[in-house]
Write a protein that holds these residues in place. Structure first.
Motif, PDB file in Angstrom:
ATOM      1  N   GLN A 358       1.252  -9.200 -14.482  1.00  0.00           N
ATOM      2  CA  GLN A 358       0.624 -10.195 -15.363  1.00  0.00           C
ATOM      3  C   GLN A 358       1.349 -10.849 -16.195  1.00  0.00           C
ATOM      4  OE1 GLN A 358      -2.916  -7.639 -16.490  1.00  0.00           O
ATOM      5  NE2 GLN A 358      -4.017  -8.737 -14.714  1.00  0.00           N
ATOM      6  N   GLU A 380       0.716 -12.333 -11.079  1.00  0.00           N
ATOM      7  CA  GLU A 380      -0.207 -13.300 -11.520  1.00  0.00           C
ATOM      8  C   GLU A 380       0.538 -14.247 -12.677  1.00  0.00           C
ATOM      9  OE1 GLU A 380      -4.546 -11.282 -10.829  1.00  0.00           O
ATOM     10  OE2 GLU A 380      -3.706 -10.905 -12.785  1.00  0.00           O
ATOM     11  N   SER A 683      -4.984 -16.078 -11.695  1.00  0.00           N
ATOM     12  CA  SER A 683      -5.654 -14.941 -11.347  1.00  0.00           C
ATOM     13  C   SER A 683      -5.685 -14.502  -9.869  1.00  0.00           C
ATOM     14  CB  SER A 683      -7.239 -14.886 -11.812  1.00  0.00           C
ATOM     15  OG  SER A 683      -6.998 -14.812 -13.305  1.00  0.00           O
TER      16      SER A 683
END
Length: 710
Positions: A358, A380, A683
């Motif tokens: 992330q 992501e 996302s």
């Protein structure tokens, strides 16, 4: 294994940047006449008439300018890319004057002063004497962020006028592309006629700036009658026995309505027709065809029958109904599926653990790489990750790294090494630039798999700036595949040690397929003692030594392209091992009487992956330059620079001392330094089932310019 040939064949039919293609345009004798007024397309703002469409990403547009009214010696007609429709917008135009001279002009940013290849402040970009050539065929391309202009007298043999890098002009992903005409005489209209327009299907037109007198666009046959115009689009949703055909009705001519449909056939056979659709206005249309034959090449074209009797057809495009059942590969835009070599990825299923990266940091990636158990690594976040001179290793078995899931411009590692230490691993769609700061010394590769590993796949990877090799295969490893990768610019200082790939002693069942080796002095690849390998459908460009094969090694060398070798005397393939050779070629320069292979030659292939069929060597350059590297549809400038060098034969091959080859860098600073592109976040909605299909869709999204992510 199944190869996604339908996409490959569509790409060959539609062409790629750097290949002249006259496809997807009307084949009727259609003349487009544009009348444009205005003072000029020049200085800080423009006045002209524009016939255009909005294009995302790369384009390749050609047109024949059959006439241009001499309202002024600097009246202009040509192809333009324009950031906005404002008068002062950033733009580039391959232009033609009434005297028949073609050249390139551009405004580097909104409101800046326009320059050209014939002006003092732009002549340095020109690749032709005086900045212009006699040409009535014009061509403008965009490849990544590079704009190129060409001229021709016959529409087949092109001369590049200039190549404008993003440092000079940098367009956003979406821009307006079309035909532009200015009279260079305020209050006067200049008529220009165009034929054989390819690469765009304009649907809008209008005056830009204060032209005083309104311009116009009309299509016809030159005799006063207007023609219906139809354009063939792409084949989508290609299945085993069905396809959706797409086209566009561009003009009804003088008719009030028209019937549009498609004709399709098995290649070389008789035409069949879809049902007709009645239209009273222009626009896109489509039709779904069923009951096709599996794994068969098809042609198709758009057709229009206007109510006034006018008929026109679009150009012929192609697709292939591949049988995708039971293949096990992920599929891609490339000819080579993930499982094209000896390694396979059958261990992967919906039970794997998904690890989300992330943030674009070493720590976040390392945590996923060093986890245990069957796992899928998705991203992501995108960006440049500095490894600080360290190694980043996949330490445990059954890890699939899906770099394609990162948002644009993807994941780029610098200043270190990526190594696969586990078995049953897949690494896809990532970049690694090691460089001098990354401890680039003896044994310092940007990317490799460790000794003794098994069943490892590197697919669509970019590996640059190793001091030893760039992407190598471990000693005593088994079943290693390298596909669709860009392996480039091995560093050559302080000693000559610029290398592509090493296949370590005892490595078995190695396949190197569909990749580009560029500006590596040696080891393209190096096949060491007692190895078994297949080297097929690769490009090797700007090198001194290609394949060196050692004692006890065996290799099948098939369908490779060897381009731009230095002034040399050694054979392309040399050593004490044994090879079978088929359908390879050497060009720019050719062999010129020298030996292609001095190693022992076998009468048949010593090994070959089950189900793999090599491309013809004649298709390799177009294919590999379109599909090699981490994100072919989303390349960064370092990748595009190397691809352009290959395509345009840009590097000087006349050197006799490889250590002084100007195209092989001694350190990263000589070629622009480490990438510093920014990053983005998004996302991901990761499905709980059909994960392989989901990964394939993400792969297509970064390999095919017209593909969308899931």
């Amino acid at each position: 294994m199944t190869h996604n040939r339908r996409t490959f064949l569509r790409a060959i039919a539609a062409g790629s940047i750097g290949t002249v293609v006259f496809g997807n345009t009307a084949t009727a004798a259609t003349t487009t006449t544009i009348e444009g007024g205005g003072g000029d397309i020049w200085n800080q703002a423009d006045e002209f008439h524009y016939y255009y469409e909005e294009i995302d990403g790369d384009f390749d547009v050609t047109v024949h300018n059959t006439s241009l009214e001499n309202t002024d010696s600097w009246a202009k007609a040509g192809i333009m890319v324009r950031q906005t429709l404002n008068a002062d917008a950033e733009n580039a135009m391959v232009r033609r004057r009434p005297n028949g001279e073609a050249s390139l002009q551009w405004r580097s940013d909104n409101g800046n002063t326009t320059v050209s290849t014939t002006s003092d402040d732009g002549s340095g970009e020109s690749e032709v004497s005086g900045g212009s050539i006699a040409a009535d065929w014009l061509r403008l391309t965009r490849s990544g962020d590079t704009i190129s202009a060409y001229g021709s007298t016959d529409g087949s043999n092109w001369t590049r006028i200039a190549n404008i890098a993003p440092s000079e002009i940098d367009f956003a992903d979406s821009a307006y592309v079309g035909l532009a005409v200015t009279s260079h005489s305020t209050g006067t209209l200049c008529a220009a006629e165009f034929e054989s327009l390819s690469g765009i299907s304009p649907g809008s037109n209008g005056d830009i700036g204060d032209v005083d007198v309104a311009g116009s666009v009309s299509t016809g046959d030159g005799g006063g009658d207007t023609d219906a115009v139809v354009t063939t689009g792409s084949a989508t949703s290609v299945g085993d026995t069905s396809v959706t055909l797409n086209g566009s009705l561009n003009s009804l001519g003088g008719a009030s309505s028209a019937e549009v449909y498609f004709e399709y056939r098995e290649s070389g056979g008789s035409w069949n027709a879809t049902g007709a659709q009645t239209r009273s206005s222009t626009g896109s249309y489509s039709a779904t065809v069923s009951d096709l034959v599996t794994n068969t090449d098809y042609d198709f074209r758009a057709v229009v029958n206007a109510s006034d009797g006018d008929t026109a057809t679009g150009s012929i495009a192609s697709f292939n109904t591949s049988d995708d059942s039971g293949g096990g590969g992920t599929g891609s835009g490339s000819y080579f599926d993930l499982d094209a070599g000896f390694a396979d990825s059958s261990w992967f299923d919906d039970s794997v653990t998904v690890h989300r990266v992330q943030e674009a940091t070493e720590g976040a990636v390392r945590s996923a790489f060093e986890a245990s158990g069957p796992r899928l690594v998705v991203f992501e976040a995108s960006g440049v990750i500095d490894l600080g001179g360290s190694d980043l290793s996949i330490t445990n078995d059954q890890c699939w790294v899906a770099g394609q899931t990162a948002p644009s411009p993807g994941i780029t590692f610098i200043n270190g090494m990526i190594q696969v230490e586990g078995n049953d691993c897949v690494v896809q769609h990532i970049r690694i630039f090691r460089g001098e700061d990354g401890g680039a010394a003896e044994g310092a590769d940007p990317m490799n798999n460790a000794d003794g590993t098994s069943n490892v796949i590197f697919d669509h990877c970019t590996a640059y700036w190793g001091r030893d090799e760039n992407l190598s295969v471990g000693y005593d490893s088994n079943n290693t595949t390298i596909t669709n990768s860009l392996i480039a610019e091995g560093l050559d200082e302080p000693e000559e040690n610029s290398n592509g790939s090493l296949v370590g002693d005892g490595a078995q069942n190695v396949a190197i397929l569909g990749s580009v080796y560029a500006a590596n002095n040696d080891r393209n690849p190096r096949l060491k003692d007692n190895t078994q390998s297949v080297v097929a459908n690769n490009i090797v460009y700007y090198f001194d030594k290609a394949i060196m094969i050692s004692s006890g090694a065996q290799s099948s060398v098939v369908g490779n392209s060897y381009i731009g070798r230095f002034d040399w005397s050694d054979a392309i393939i040399k050593g004490d091992g044994s090879v079978s050779i088929e359908d390879n070629y050497v060009t720019d320069p050719g062999l010129n009487g020298r030996t292609f292979c001095s190693a022992s030659q076998l009468g048949s292939r010593p090994l070959w992956p089950s189900g793999l069929t090599a491309m013809s060597s004649g298709d390799v350059e177009s294919h590999n330059l379109s599909y090699a590297g981490a994100r072919p549809a989303d390349r960064i400038s370092h990748e595009q620079r190397v691809i352009d060098n290959v395509r345009n034969r840009s590097l000087d091959t006349s050197v006799s001392d490889p250590a002084n080859a100007p195209g092989i860098p001694g350190n990263e600073g000589e070629v622009g330094g480490y990438p510093n592109h920014g990053g983005n976040t998004h996302s991901l909605s990761v499905p709980s089932s059909n994960l392989r299909d989901w990964i394939e869709q993400w792969a297509l999204a970064v390999e095919e310019p017209d593909a969308n992510p899931p």
